[in-house]
Design a protein around this motif. Structure first.
Motif, PDB file in Angstrom:
ATOM      1  N   ASP A 339     127.005   9.242  29.079  1.00 48.46           N
ATOM      2  CA  ASP A 339     125.611   9.375  28.661  1.00 48.46           C
ATOM      3  C   ASP A 339     124.887  10.596  29.219  1.00 48.46           C
ATOM      4  O   ASP A 339     124.000  11.134  28.573  1.00 48.46           O
ATOM      5  N   PHE A 340     125.236  11.012  30.437  1.00 49.52           N
ATOM      6  CA  PHE A 340     124.495  12.135  31.018  1.00 49.52           C
ATOM      7  C   PHE A 340     125.277  12.771  32.164  1.00 49.52           C
ATOM      8  O   PHE A 340     126.161  12.166  32.775  1.00 49.52           O
ATOM      9  N   THR A 341     124.928  14.015  32.435  1.00 49.39           N
ATOM     10  CA  THR A 341     125.378  14.769  33.602  1.00 49.39           C
ATOM     11  C   THR A 341     124.164  15.510  34.140  1.00 49.39           C
ATOM     12  O   THR A 341     123.296  15.935  33.368  1.00 49.39           O
ATOM     13  N   ILE A 342     124.077  15.656  35.447  1.00 41.41           N
ATOM     14  CA  ILE A 342     122.965  16.388  36.053  1.00 41.41           C
ATOM     15  C   ILE A 342     123.519  17.609  36.780  1.00 41.41           C
ATOM     16  O   ILE A 342     124.534  17.526  37.473  1.00 41.41           O
ATOM     17  N   MET A 343     122.843  18.734  36.602  1.00 44.29           N
ATOM     18  CA  MET A 343     123.217  19.963  37.293  1.00 44.29           C
ATOM     19  C   MET A 343     122.077  20.386  38.212  1.00 44.29           C
ATOM     20  O   MET A 343     120.910  20.327  37.831  1.00 44.29           O
ATOM     21  N   LYS A 344     122.447  20.794  39.414  1.00 41.64           N
ATOM     22  CA  LYS A 344     121.455  21.299  40.376  1.00 41.64           C
ATOM     23  C   LYS A 344     121.726  22.761  40.635  1.00 41.64           C
ATOM     24  O   LYS A 344     122.852  23.146  40.955  1.00 41.64           O
ATOM     25  N   MET A 345     120.696  23.582  40.488  1.00 35.16           N
ATOM     26  CA  MET A 345     120.819  25.017  40.724  1.00 35.16           C
ATOM     27  C   MET A 345     119.930  25.419  41.901  1.00 35.16           C
ATOM     28  O   MET A 345     118.713  25.181  41.875  1.00 35.16           O
ATOM     29  N   GLU A 346     120.541  25.967  42.935  1.00 36.56           N
ATOM     30  CA  GLU A 346     119.821  26.466  44.100  1.00 36.56           C
ATOM     31  C   GLU A 346     120.023  27.976  44.160  1.00 36.56           C
ATOM     32  O   GLU A 346     121.086  28.453  44.558  1.00 36.56           O
ATOM     33  N   VAL A 347     119.009  28.716  43.767  1.00 43.57           N
ATOM     34  CA  VAL A 347     119.115  30.170  43.615  1.00 43.57           C
ATOM     35  C   VAL A 347     118.303  30.854  44.704  1.00 43.57           C
ATOM     36  O   VAL A 347     117.105  30.575  44.854  1.00 43.57           O
ATOM     37  N   PRO A 348     118.906  31.740  45.487  1.00 44.52           N
ATOM     38  CA  PRO A 348     118.160  32.418  46.554  1.00 44.52           C
ATOM     39  C   PRO A 348     117.085  33.349  45.999  1.00 44.52           C
ATOM     40  O   PRO A 348     117.253  33.980  44.943  1.00 44.52           O
ATOM     41  N   SER A 350     116.279  36.128  46.906  1.00 45.11           N
ATOM     42  CA  SER A 350     116.669  37.544  46.943  1.00 45.11           C
ATOM     43  C   SER A 350     117.185  38.026  45.590  1.00 45.11           C
ATOM     44  O   SER A 350     117.291  39.235  45.357  1.00 45.11           O
ATOM     45  N   MET A 351     117.516  37.105  44.699  1.00 47.51           N
ATOM     46  CA  MET A 351     117.989  37.491  43.369  1.00 47.51           C
ATOM     47  C   MET A 351     116.792  37.828  42.471  1.00 47.51           C
ATOM     48  O   MET A 351     115.686  37.323  42.657  1.00 47.51           O
ATOM     49  N   THR A 352     117.027  38.678  41.501  1.00 45.32           N
ATOM     50  CA  THR A 352     115.961  39.027  40.565  1.00 45.32           C
ATOM     51  C   THR A 352     116.098  38.282  39.237  1.00 45.32           C
ATOM     52  O   THR A 352     115.119  38.106  38.515  1.00 45.32           O
ATOM     53  N   GLU A 353     117.341  37.851  38.921  1.00 42.01           N
ATOM     54  CA  GLU A 353     117.565  37.184  37.633  1.00 42.01           C
ATOM     55  C   GLU A 353     118.709  36.179  37.778  1.00 42.01           C
ATOM     56  O   GLU A 353     119.648  36.382  38.544  1.00 42.01           O
ATOM     57  N   TYR A 354     118.589  35.072  37.028  1.00 38.62           N
ATOM     58  CA  TYR A 354     119.616  34.039  37.057  1.00 38.62           C
ATOM     59  C   TYR A 354     119.884  33.577  35.630  1.00 38.62           C
ATOM     60  O   TYR A 354     118.949  33.328  34.860  1.00 38.62           O
ATOM     61  N   ASP A 408     112.990  30.991  46.853  1.00 38.53           N
ATOM     62  CA  ASP A 408     114.162  30.275  46.368  1.00 38.53           C
ATOM     63  C   ASP A 408     113.805  29.350  45.209  1.00 38.53           C
ATOM     64  O   ASP A 408     112.696  28.793  45.154  1.00 38.53           O
ATOM     65  N   LEU A 409     114.766  29.204  44.288  1.00 41.08           N
ATOM     66  CA  LEU A 409     114.593  28.299  43.161  1.00 41.08           C
ATOM     67  C   LEU A 409     115.376  27.007  43.406  1.00 41.08           C
ATOM     68  O   LEU A 409     116.495  27.042  43.923  1.00 41.08           O
TER      69      LEU A 409
END
Length: 418
Positions: A339-348, A350-354, A408-409
């Motif tokens: 039924d579902f999957t969850i994704m977690k994104m932890e972006v520093p 210091s990055m300009t684009e993800y 951070d994101l």
């Protein structure tokens, strides 16, 4: 294919009694950050926003921001379309801010869901099952699954009020089952739990009051009551005085999750959320079979019959993500249900684009921390997203997130990986 495969969503916030009050709630903070017109009432609870990419049952469904209820985007569901999957993907996706306590309950299986829906549609409005997952945003406390029998037997010895409600015969059967096979253990555990949950209300109140009085006296005397979860029981009793669900802490594993840790709640697993903030995802179903710690409809006979009585340790109930091989900033929580999957994104910061990867599934993206502008290869416009912002992403669409400040994101994305 919709001409708007990526767009922001507006989400209604539920003000259930178990939510945290005012700005102490993560939900209220996300709402205030994402909507400059939002006004937070400090004397009202903020429990959860409901986010969905597809059909809803009316519990504050998410809408395309500025659409006034437009259905645009529903044609972008890819292989997760309702005609090809067990539920509209990715079902319910929400943030829950919990202050003691939610409810002792369980989600049903597909077979039981169909049966209950036919028998009592006013209480069980769906014929679909309801597995779910909770991922901690803050230290998060909950109950999940039956404890090892040895632990329950220890509580029966230390808490005479608990022993009284379970009954001597059922307690003896449970003790004897420790030297037998798993079927005998499950049978004995069901017998104990059923005796407790079917106790007369008057007797439950009497025993709970005796226990509360005894614990309160021990606390006043400076005695340690951790071995019987004394402080927690007092909190539960204060929230729901006289409720039989207070005794559930002696049957169920108590989990304290660190941020990023999760618990998966499969069909027929008893559980309760106690306190903390979490991101939650579940199958598209409104069915809940409750036994206590709630003012809502309670169905004890059904719950006692349906539960999975296989004991486990609290450690075994913690669900950890896997790291993506393609993206070093991506963690994937992929439970054993379609039924579902969850994704977690932890972006520093210091990055300009993800780059958010394209999937063969509709998905919902939730910004918990950070500020970005989102764009796609097919769109001519950019979308501003900040803390609390929600984005619908159609199937096979990639999204570029440009960081607008060096912070951070933290992003969660719900989808269906069939």
């Amino acid at each position: 294919m919709s001409v708007f495969p990526v767009f922001p969503l507006s989400c209604a916030v539920q003000q259930y009694a178990w939510g945290k009050m005012g700005s102490s709630s993560e939900v209220a903070q996300l709402l205030a950050s994402s909507d400059p017109l939002a006004r937070i009432s400090e004397d009202k609870p903020y429990a959860e926003p409901i986010l969905s990419a597809g059909k809803m049952k009316g519990n504050g469904p998410a809408e395309k921001r500025g659409s006034g209820g437009s259905k645009e985007g529903e044609g972008s569901l890819g292989s997760s379309d309702p005609s090809e999957a067990p539920a509209t993907t990715p079902g319910y996706f929400l943030v829950a801010a919990v202050i003691v306590v939610w409810r002792v309950w369980a989600g049903d299986s597909n077979e039981l869901a169909e049966k209950l829906h036919l028998q009592a549609p006013q209480h069980y409005p769906d014929a679909n099952h309801k597995p779910e997952m909770a991922i901690a945003l803050t230290p998060f406390q909950g109950l999940c699954g039956f404890r090892p029998v040895e632990e329950i037997v220890t509580f029966l010895k230390k808490v005479p009020e608990f022993q009284f409600l379970v009954g001597d015969n059922a307690a003896t059967q449970l003790k004897q089952s420790m030297n037998r096979d798993s079927q005998a253990v499950a049978s004995a555990l069901q017998n104990c739990f059923s005796h407790l949950m079917k106790s007369e209300k008057k007797v439950v109140v009497e025993q709970l009051n005796l226990l509360v009085k005894r614990i309160s006296q021990q606390v006043a005397a400076g005695n340690n009551v951790e071995d019987i979860y004394g402080e927690l029981l007092l909190q539960l009793h204060q929230q729901y005085p006289g409720d039989i669900g207070c005794f559930a802490i002696y049957f169920l594993n108590l989990l304290t999750l660190k941020p990023g840790e999760a618990m998966f709640l499969g069909a027929n697993v008893p559980h309760a959320y106690l306190k903390g903030d979490c991101v939650e995802c579940m199958a598209c179903s409104d069915n809940t079979v409750r036994a206590g710690l709630t003012p809502k409809f309670i169905d004890v006979p059904t719950l006692c019959e349906m539960l999975n009585y296989t004991p486990s340790t609290s450690k075994d109930r913690i669900f950890l993500p896997t790291r993506s091989q393609e993206d070093p900033y991506l963690s994937i929580y992929d439970p054993p249900v379609p039924d579902f999957t969850i994704m977690k994104m932890e972006v520093p910061g210091s990055m300009t684009e993800y780059k958010v990867l394209a999937l063969d599934s509709a998905s919902i993206l939730l910004m918990v921390h950070g500020t970005v502008t989102a764009s796609t290869p097919t769109a001519q416009t950019t979308i501003h997203l900040q803390r609390g912002g929600v984005l619908f992403i159609g199937a096979n669409e990639s999204v570029s997130l440009k960081l607008t400040e060096p912070k951070d994101l933290l992003i969660f994305r719900a989808c269906c990986l069939l």
